[in-house]
Design an enzyme around this catalytic site. Structure first.
Site: not given
Length: 383
Positions: A123, A213, A348
């Site tokens: 991420h 997210h 996502e």
């Protein structure tokens, strides 16, 4: 002669945006939150920190307001338990070993995650886009900021409440090459749709793959786990992973596996099945290869709660990462109280994990002179 007068046409309430102080970061930085309201019962509560959506309240089947987003209640909570409802970048999901090669040069990133004891970059790094304060500006159709003239080309409605978020990521940020300018627009429509527009540019070749997210519980935040939700995904293939949750490169059929959501399927039906893929993720933590043509906005998934509350996910992205909150800690404090493991599911919209190391996957490389544009929508159809 009888004369009748037509009933006056019902007026839609004007959308509004409210701004309040939310808290302070450890360094003393004041963080504001913006609350977008469509005047019809829906509210989107957005923090400067991470471009994070703290709450998304929409009318439930009973007509009462229901927060369907799951996440911490304080800034301290997001620092301790990151990613909930945040913008993820510069690259969402995992990069194997924290390394990749681009135009003949190898880049090394921090390895901030290690599923199965196998390190990877997750991420965007240790301080990804989710841990930075974005610049936020509210606007409506009639006063689009001059610096964001591109937004005028989008389908902004007269009754939409909008928020323009910007962030500059310098060359070398978290080990990535090139400076990236990121713009995101959150739009709340009268139809209770949350539309997300992305626009990114770079001054040197670099991988870029953002996502939002959000964790969803359509029964309401802190209303138990989501194993009783049904999910349908417009995908006949998925990307199997190794024990480190890195795609093997295969695009495998979902038919005959716990990953077949081509018809509505309970999230809890096979979440603990004796299956290596399920075991690797401690449940679902996998990318689905969406059926729609590349770049076309189309329905990707439909999530439904037992009481009929329903959400559709629309996107032009090639993949949908489904994560069933397998590591949400029991007792996580949210705006509605404590939640539990698997108390939310993330849907996502993004590129496939580790795309930068898989030439056969859709490319995530953004080059100077190019503009990366994308759209995702979370729709709450009225019954």
């Amino acid at each position: 002669m009888n004369h009748s007068q037509a009933a006056p046409k019902a007026l839609k309430p004007d959308p509004i945006v409210e701004v309040e102080q939310f808290g302070k970061l450890p360094d003393g930085t004041v963080v504001l939150h913006y609350i977008l309201k469509n005047g019809l019962g829906a509210e989107l509560d957005v923090l400067e920190y991470g471009g994070t959506v703290r709450r998304f309240t929409v009318p439930g089947p009973d007509g009462k307001p229901r927060n369907v987003m799951v996440g911490p209640n304080t800034l301290e909570g997001w620092i301790r338990e990151p990613y909930y409802g945040a913008l993820i970048g510069r690259v969402a999901n995992r990069i194997a070993g924290g390394t990749f090669s681009l135009d003949g040069k190898t880049y090394t990133l921090a390895t901030n995650n290690a599923p199965g004891g196998i390190p990877c970059a997750l991420h965007g790094g240790e301080t990804g886009f989710n841990a930075k304060c974005w610049q936020l500006r509210a606007f409506f159709k009639g006063n689009i900021p001059q610096a964001a003239a591109w937004i005028a080309q989008e389908a902004i409605g007269e009754d939409d409440a909008c928020l323009w978020l910007t962030l500059d990521s310098p060359d070398g940020d978290q080990g990535y090459p090139g400076a990236v300018h990121a713009e995101v627009v959150y739009i709340l429509t009268p139809e209770n749709t949350w539309r997300i527009l992305y626009r990114l540019t770079a001054d040197a070749p670099t991988p870029v793959a953002m996502t939002q997210h959000a964790y969803w519980n359509l029964k309401g935040c802190a209303q138990g786990n989501v194993l009783d939700h049904t999910l349908q995904i417009e995908a006949h293939r998925y990307t199997p992973v190794n024990a480190g949750l890195i795609p093997t490169g295969e695009l495998a059929p979902v038919a005959g596996t716990p990953f077949d959501f081509t018809q509505p399927r309970l999230l809890g039906q096979d979440i603990d099945a004796p299956n290596d893929q399920i075991r690797y993720g401690a449940g679902y933590d996998h990318n689905f290869v969406l059926d729609h043509p590349a770049g076309e906005l189309a329905r990707a998934a439909t999530l439904a709660a037992p009481d009929g509350m329903r959400m559709e996910v629309w996107t032009d992205q090639p993949g949908l990462q489904v994560y069933t909150g397998n590591y949400i800690p029991d007792g996580l404090e949210t705006p509605e109280g404590s939640t539990c493991r698997r108390g939310g599911v993330a849907l996502e919209t993004q590129h496939f994990a580790d795309s930068v190391n898989h030439p056969a996957f859709p490319s995530t490389i953004l080059r100077p002179g190019e503009i990366l544009r994308s759209c995702t929508e979370y729709r709450f159809p009225k019954a």
